[in-house]
Design an enzyme around this catalytic site. Structure first.
Site, PDB file in Angstrom:
ATOM      1  N   LYS A 145       0.461  -1.309   0.053  1.00  0.00           N
ATOM      2  CA  LYS A 145       0.194  -0.119  -0.042  1.00  0.00           C
ATOM      3  C   LYS A 145       1.174   0.787  -0.196  1.00  0.00           C
ATOM      4  O   LYS A 145       0.450   2.037  -0.894  1.00  0.00           O
ATOM      5  CB  LYS A 145      -1.177  -0.015   0.780  1.00  0.00           C
ATOM      6  CG  LYS A 145      -2.151  -1.111   1.318  1.00  0.00           C
ATOM      7  CD  LYS A 145      -3.018  -1.669   3.048  1.00  0.00           C
ATOM      8  CE  LYS A 145      -3.864  -2.816   2.916  1.00  0.00           C
ATOM      9  NZ  LYS A 145      -4.643  -2.537   3.974  1.00  0.00           N
TER      10      LYS A 145
ATOM     11  N   GLN B  83      -4.113  -1.689  10.315  1.00  0.00           N
ATOM     12  CA  GLN B  83      -3.738  -2.779   9.553  1.00  0.00           C
ATOM     13  C   GLN B  83      -4.514  -4.074  10.242  1.00  0.00           C
ATOM     14  O   GLN B  83      -3.774  -4.040  11.425  1.00  0.00           O
ATOM     15  CB  GLN B  83      -2.495  -3.370   9.061  1.00  0.00           C
ATOM     16  CG  GLN B  83      -2.268  -4.288   8.463  1.00  0.00           C
ATOM     17  CD  GLN B  83      -3.187  -4.429   7.001  1.00  0.00           C
ATOM     18  OE1 GLN B  83      -3.345  -3.273   6.309  1.00  0.00           O
ATOM     19  NE2 GLN B  83      -3.460  -5.527   6.794  1.00  0.00           N
TER      20      GLN B  83
ATOM     21  N   ASP C 282     -10.564   2.990   5.578  1.00  0.00           N
ATOM     22  CA  ASP C 282     -11.076   1.643   5.737  1.00  0.00           C
ATOM     23  C   ASP C 282     -12.508   1.417   5.435  1.00  0.00           C
ATOM     24  O   ASP C 282     -13.217   0.097   5.442  1.00  0.00           O
ATOM     25  CB  ASP C 282     -10.787   0.998   6.705  1.00  0.00           C
ATOM     26  CG  ASP C 282      -9.710  -0.138   6.249  1.00  0.00           C
ATOM     27  OD1 ASP C 282      -9.273  -1.168   5.347  1.00  0.00           O
ATOM     28  OD2 ASP C 282      -8.812   0.339   7.516  1.00  0.00           O
TER      29      ASP C 282
END
Ligand code: GUN
Length: 297
Positions: A55, A99, A122
């Site tokens: 990412k 994450q 997200d």
């Protein structure tokens, strides 16, 4: 004569999205802004390291500002929440990504609820989860299920009135995938069945489906005799299995028995090269949108 491929090329479709995002980045830059995405990684989970690394690389390629805060696995929940409050307050970060998975002593739901909804690229904050459920497009849609919808759209798969089976009820893929495809509206309107570990007769559900989205995290779970000929098969799974003779003794496989399902599928995602690249492309798209909203565009 070449036989037409039934593969859905996730890399090529993700690249189309990146081109679109790059144009929006250029427009932001012409106004003096760069989209900023802050990553937070807790502990040394090897898969998480790889994912965040990929990412970050994509951020650099598309001209985003990014930085990763790496915290030890012993970090307390209070310390992590304090970091998130600092990132929430810092205007250079338009998106914040923590994450998953997090160490067991930290509550993921408290963590996801602490990221400002306007920076929650997200789509995990309860406000964004609620907006998705209500069909309110002002929220952020989680990247993996959003990416699957985009793959279906750009591969010409019509979900209107279709029977869709989602395998797996996780918060990151299965549940939001179901919310996305059952909405009243274009590129949705599906009859969605969410199957999970307690579902009776999963094979029967799958065999009825026009589209199967496999996200249960069981290696090669979906077999050829569970698939209606011509069905569209989307494989979200990433499972590490033993593989004697390979470099580290393991290999990655999806949730679909690809070799046997591919010949009977109408369309199918390869794995890797299917859903994975789309998750990153949707993250970039969500973040550029967060930057546009924060800077009044
Ligand atoms: N772990 C697996 N998938 C994801 C994702 O989409 N976002 C975050 N933050 N963590 C993940």
């Amino acid at each position: 004569m070449t036989v037409p491929s039934n593969l859905i090329d996730g890399r090529a479709i993700a690249e189309q999205l990146h081109q679109e995002t790059a144009q929006r980045v250029a427009a932001l830059k012409s106004r003096g802004f760069a989209p900023g995405l802050a990553f937070v990684r807790v502990g040394e989970d090897p898969a998480s390291k790889v994912y965040v690394g990929m990412k970050e690389k994509t951020c650099a390629r598309l001209g985003f500002l990014s930085a990763t805060q790496v915290l030890p696995a012993t970090t307390t929940e209070a310390e992590l929440l304090a970091l998130l409050h600092r990132l929430n307050a810092d205007p250079q970060w338009h998106g914040i990504l923590v994450q998953a998975p997090l160490p067991r002593h930290i509550s993921s739901s408290r963590v996801f609820a602490t990221v400002l909804p306007s920076k929650d690229v997200d789509g995990f904050h309860p406000e964004n989860v609620g907006k998705l459920m209500l069909g309110d497009p002002s929220g952020f849609v989680p990247c993996t299920p959003g990416g699957v919808q985009e793959l279906l759209i750009r591969s010409g798969v019509k979900t209107d009135g279709a029977e869709v089976v989602v395998l797996g009820r996780g918060d990151i893929v299965g549940k939001p995938m179901t919310s996305i495809l059952c909405q009243k509206g274009e590129h949705a309107n599906a009859t969605v069945t969410l199957c999970h570990s307690r579902t009776r007769n999963i094979s029967e559900h799958c065999r009825r489906a026009d589209v199967v989205i496999a996200a249960m995290g069981v290696a090669e779970f979906l077999k050829a005799d569970m698939v209606k000929p011509g069905a569209v098969i989307i494989d979200v799974g990433v499972n590490r299995v033993p593989s004697p003779g390979s470099r580290d003794g393991t290999r990655l496989v999806g949730d679909v028995d690809f070799a046997r399902v591919q010949p009977i599928a109408g369309l199918i995602t390869p794995n890797p090269g299917g859903v994975g690249p789309m998750t990153i492309a949707m993250l970039m798209r969500n973040t550029v949108r967060a930057a546009e909203m924060a800077t009044g565009q």
